[in-house]
Design a protein around this motif. Structure first.
Motif, mmCIF file in Angstrom:
data_model
loop_
_atom_site.group_PDB
_atom_site.id
_atom_site.type_symbol
_atom_site.label_atom_id
_atom_site.label_comp_id
_atom_site.label_asym_id
_atom_site.label_seq_id
_atom_site.Cartn_x
_atom_site.Cartn_y
_atom_site.Cartn_z
ATOM 1 N N PRO A 182 7.010 18.846 44.742
ATOM 2 C CA PRO A 182 7.057 19.031 43.285
ATOM 3 C C PRO A 182 5.670 19.111 42.655
ATOM 4 O O PRO A 182 5.528 19.592 41.533
ATOM 5 N N ALA A 183 4.658 18.638 43.367
ATOM 6 C CA ALA A 183 3.289 18.707 42.836
ATOM 7 C C ALA A 183 2.890 20.146 42.541
ATOM 8 O O ALA A 183 2.114 20.406 41.606
ATOM 9 N N PHE A 184 3.429 21.091 43.310
ATOM 10 C CA PHE A 184 3.054 22.492 43.116
ATOM 11 C C PHE A 184 3.620 23.059 41.815
ATOM 12 O O PHE A 184 3.120 24.065 41.318
ATOM 13 N N LEU A 185 4.656 22.420 41.269
ATOM 14 C CA LEU A 185 5.154 22.832 39.955
ATOM 15 C C LEU A 185 4.074 22.607 38.905
ATOM 16 O O LEU A 185 3.839 23.449 38.035
ATOM 17 N N VAL A 186 3.387 21.469 38.996
ATOM 18 C CA VAL A 186 2.322 21.141 38.043
ATOM 19 C C VAL A 186 1.132 22.076 38.224
ATOM 20 O O VAL A 186 0.542 22.552 37.250
#
Length: 352
Positions: free
Chosen positions: A97-101
């Motif tokens: 989910p870090a890649f969403l940010v």
């Protein structure tokens, strides 16, 4: 390579050189863990404040009024759609989910690059006005999205925010923060109306507004004040923004000693450029065809993406290592595509 491509490449070369200096200093002196130092967040917040204020300060009210529909769509629907597209591609490819940010952090168009490009642009005057307003307004919107999506992603990862740039609340927290930012801007406006005829007091108000915004991380409110708080500091502000760009780029290089994620960075840069190409034609209907083409390939990243990477690094240790190469990739894609479009549309060259 045409004027647009040349301007983009020159700015990219400056960025790469500054990053190389930072990396060499960090590697030579063994600097590690800078992002955990007490002063780190303060310095990064100050750089972001300068960049956001400079972006909004360059907005022409007439340009906004003349192209209000496109600008509003660009900084609301456009930014959200681009962020979702980039984030979805990155999460699907890399899982975290870090890649969403990180996708949100590169969803904006760099106003400094746009300002440099517009001097030799093939866009019509109306197209230049749209791009300038778009690139200035989407910075604070992207920043706000990054702050709140950071809290969401950290929650999914089972972690709590380390820095002050990630919110750990929900929708109510977001609305409360928006209200505080708007109240801050409203108070600044009331004070500006009272002191704007007194140069010394106007300068003092500007300093206080900056200090409070940095202290409380009221970056959206600060960007709003730039629309009216203008005590004749244009040259000083331009220099401050350029210095902030160089300092942030050097800082990015310092943190790159922690590692560079080339594949993820290349994917992020390509996704950011593709998202602009997909979303832009949907919200620029009614503009001339040559302008719509240039706007579709206008994605560039610079000072805001760099500083957001610095702010995200304490909470997401891969941020700098991914966003750094992404900036290089997206700007190379822009230079190539914009030059190709100018060559494909010779009548656009004559109109510049």
């Amino acid at each position: 390579m045409g004027g647009i491509g040349t301007a983009a490449v020159r700015r990219l070369a400056l960025f790469v050189a500054a990053v190389a200096v930072g990396w060499a200093v960090a590697a030579g002196f063994g600097l590690h863990g800078v992002e955990r130092s007490p002063a780190y967040f303060l310095v990064a917040s100050t750089l972001l404040a300068v960049g956001l204020f400079g972006s909004a300060h360059g907005i022409s009210p007439h340009a906004v009024r003349s192209n209000l529909r496109v600008v509003v769509l660009a900084v609301t629907v456009g930014v959200l759609a681009k962020a979702l597209l980039i984030g979805a591609v990155m999460v699907l490819c890399f899982g975290s989910p870090a890649f969403l940010v990180l996708g949100v952090a590169v969803a904006q168009i760099d106003p400094l690059s746009v300002a440099a490009m517009n001097h030799g642009s093939r866009l019509s005057p109306g197209g230049r006005a749209v791009l300038a307003a778009w690139s200035a307004f989407d910075d604070p919107v992207t920043m706000l999205l990054t702050v709140y999506l950071s809290g969401f992603a950290l929650g999914m990862l089972g972690r709590t925010p380390v820095s002050g740039s990630a919110a750990d609340g929900g929708v109510l927290s977001l609305l409360a923060d928006l209200g505080v930012n708007l109240l801050f801007a409203a108070c600044a406006f009331a004070l500006w109306k009272a002191v704007r005829r007194h140069r010394v007091l106007a300068f003092a108000l500007l300093a206080v507004v900056f200090a409070v915004a940095i202290w409380q991380f009221l970056m959206l409110g600060l960007a709003l004040t730039a629309l009216f708080l203008r005590p004749g500091v244009d040259r000083l502000l331009d220099r401050a923004v350029q210095v902030a760009f160089l300092v942030a780029s050097v800082g990015l290089g310092v943190l790159l000693v922690n590692g560079v994620h080339v594949l993820a960075g290349a994917a992020l840069g390509a996704a950011a450029f593709a998202a602009q190409a997909v979303v832009s034609p949907l919200i620029t209907r009614g503009l001339p065809g040559r302008d719509r083409g240039f706007l579709a390939v206008s994605q560039q990243n610079g000072i805001t993406a760099i500083i957001l990477a610095l702010l995200l690094e304490p909470d997401f240790p891969l941020a700098v290592g991914v966003i750094g190469p992404a900036i290089v990739v997206v700007n190379l894609l822009h230079a190539t595509a914009a030059t190709a479009w100018a060559a494909r549309r010779p009548e656009a060259v004559r109109s510049g």
